[in-house]
Scaffold this active site. Structure first.
Site, PDB file in Angstrom:
ATOM      1  N   CYS A  75       0.816  -1.224   0.000  1.00 60.72           N
ATOM      2  CA  CYS A  75       0.000   0.000   0.000  1.00 60.72           C
ATOM      3  C   CYS A  75       0.850   1.274   0.000  1.00 60.72           C
ATOM      4  O   CYS A  75       0.575   2.215  -0.750  1.00 60.72           O
ATOM      5  CB  CYS A  75      -0.937   0.012   1.205  1.00 60.72           C
ATOM      6  SG  CYS A  75      -0.152  -0.470   2.746  1.00 60.72           S
ATOM      7  N   HIS A  88      -3.127   6.425   4.331  1.00 54.55           N
ATOM      8  CA  HIS A  88      -1.702   6.592   4.606  1.00 54.55           C
ATOM      9  C   HIS A  88      -1.261   7.969   4.091  1.00 54.55           C
ATOM     10  O   HIS A  88      -1.587   8.339   2.960  1.00 54.55           O
ATOM     11  CB  HIS A  88      -0.864   5.554   3.845  1.00 54.55           C
ATOM     12  CG  HIS A  88      -0.963   4.161   4.393  1.00 54.55           C
ATOM     13  ND1 HIS A  88      -1.591   3.841   5.572  1.00 54.55           N
ATOM     14  CD2 HIS A  88      -0.463   2.988   3.904  1.00 54.55           C
ATOM     15  CE1 HIS A  88      -1.487   2.530   5.793  1.00 54.55           C
ATOM     16  NE2 HIS A  88      -0.810   1.996   4.794  1.00 54.55           N
TER      17      HIS A  88
END
Lengths: 345, 345
Positions: free
Chosen positions: A132, A252
């Site tokens: 990710c 994130h």
């Protein structure tokens, strides 16, 4: 009127945080599904899941689960992918693997569609979805790489707890409430479920994601180093990473310093990014607009802002890159690859 | 038996988050106080504060408040320092200023005792305490600067909400509870109280601390750039910073990439840091020990860990530096300077 080809699809890890998002996307994107098979570990088998108004029972994934399957999306951990993806391939399926199991395998393409979709064609049955934290960074850096070249990347991450799974989210919320209520915090999962030492994540920043390697970096940090070079097809890019878990649920954030190989104009960088696929530039200081995890959550886009020159190095550039780690960082990237395969491109 | 000299001390901003910590330290360190004067804005005047078992009434700070004062510790905002510190100096006090008002004034020493305590001697009545995020970084980098030289610093911060004051802490805790309870979050203070746009800090990361400057950096980022050069007395150090607020109450964490001017051995770096004053090395990967904000809170030390080589540049080094922003980052650094003055060193 043409008859659209339909695909038999298996989702392995259908009850997990990423599996759930994959099903949402297959549904909302109206993916051309013939038969849908929901698979999981023995523990979650029997769970009922609704898809397009129909109820499905999750089955335990076994080597025989993949008979007749065309596309298998794996997100049930590296061990499951290692054990079962070869069987799926034997049965003729194309596997899109969200785990770390095959990412650095030279035979396996590591694909971020905005960066290297052409690699899909070279697969031997398995296509790997990158980590990710890597996906959102390379998606944002690719247009700059193509235009200027990149010599160095120094990234510090601010990673959401959902990256460690649903149980880690529960732990963070439980701990947070305990702190607010003045109760005791008993860390149980983070930073790494399988390691003995636990640290509180509530109102904290933990500079460990995944296990430490012999070189002093964590596996998460080394994923960013190695995967970036593989996806960019350029071992000469010098990448260093510090990966940190912070008390955020989804999204994130990354502070990225990049040294380009050639001089640049800041306005050209902003224009290149704003024209790039999958990228949304959020960069308006006078309006205090910049990417935020809470804004990125639930969206497929990679948000880029705080775009500014290094004041000391005319080829240095700072960026703030934010994306939903379960979507572009996992489920959406995988479904994009599946759509590419389905389109026969 | 010698009679210890006593000092008349004024604490300006005595009811604020930093002022409170200054009083705690003056008490616990048994600072040689003659008369103690607690000062504040008109709004907080009248507040009762206990010090060494005695009750003090906080008075409104005025130009005449400083008659007979030997040492005045300011932490009531830059405007108050600008307005009142000159009067304190006129009255013969030495001012230790925690605000941004005089830091870059060429006549004012900017002091981190572990780095440049010798600068105190050159003051003209005012000594500036650097910004919290700068203090912990330069304290950790000084031993490396002395041994190897430093050409470049790239820092990304993970800053605690207490740096924005007690009201910001209240806002974060209130927002956090709202999120847990599924209620609405109405940001009111952060990122910058005096600016119109507000963002949620609960379960988020905000890449703005203080106002934006014309060059695209925030004032907080530019403080790190300018103050580092001034404290190190070296304009040739190339510093770039990304300053981010995260949901932590006490303790700033920093991901610092530093490029040294000379080759180094990792073990020497660890030894230099472990021998440096005010620094505690917390760096044991196999035991999952590294600096954490929750461990740094309430302690005077600067914690350094995740010490590792850049894999691409043999003069590159990554560090994770954590300290209590209200203590070493503010109150403790100021009291250290006050102790140095009191000792007549």
């Amino acid at each position: 009127m043409s008859h659209q080809k339909l695909f038999n699809v298996a989702v392995v890890g259908a009850t997990g945080a990423v599996g759930e998002q994959i099903l949402n996307l297959l549904e909302s994107r109206n993916f051309p599904i013939g038969q849908l098979k929901l698979l999981s570990s023995a523990r979650s088998a029997g769970t009922k899941v609704s898809f397009k108004g129909q109820e499905y029972t999750v089955e335990e994934a076994t080597p025989d689960s993949f008979k007749g399957i065309d596309i298998a999306l794996f997100s049930a951990g590296g061990d499951v992918s290692k054990a079962l993806a070869p069987h799926a391939v034997e049965h003729g399926a194309v596997c899109i693997d969200n785990t770390n199991a095959y990412r650095m395998d030279p035979q396996t393409p590591l694909v971020v569609p905005e960066v290297n979709i052409e690699e899909v064609g070279g697969h031997n049955g398995i296509i790997a979805n990158p980590n990710c934290s890597t996906i959102q960074m390379v998606a944002a850096l690719k247009p700059l790489y193509d235009r200027y070249g990149i010599s160095k990347i120094i990234v510090s991450t601010y990673q959401a707890v959902s990256g460690a799974g649903s149980r880690a989210i529960d732990e963070m919320l439980r701990q947070t409430r305990a702190v607010l209520d003045g109760a005791e915090v008993n860390p149980d999962i983070l930073p790494v479920g399988s390691l003995p030492v636990k640290h509180p994540i509530a109102f904290n920043a933990i500079p460990q994601i995944d296990k430490f390697q012999d070189n002093g970096y964590t596996l998460e940090e080394m994923k960013m180093v190695r995967e970036t070079k593989k996806i960019m097809k350029d071992d000469s890019i010098d990448v260093t990473a510090t990966c940190v878990r912070i008390p955020v649920v989804y999204g994130h954030s990354e502070s990225v310093y990049v040294e380009l190989k050639n001089d640049y104009e800041l306005e050209d960088v902003k224009r290149l990014l704003s024209e790039a696929p999958g990228i949304v530039v959020v960069d308006n200081n006078s309006e205090q607009q910049y990417p935020l995890a809470t804004d990125a959550a639930g969206k497929p886009d990679v948000l880029v802002g705080r775009i500014r020159r290094d004041l000391g190095n005319k080829r240095g550039l700072n960026l703030w890159i934010v994306s939903d780690n379960l979507l572009k960082g996992a489920a959406w990237n995988a479904v994009q690859i599946a759509e590419h395969i389905a389109a026969g491109e």
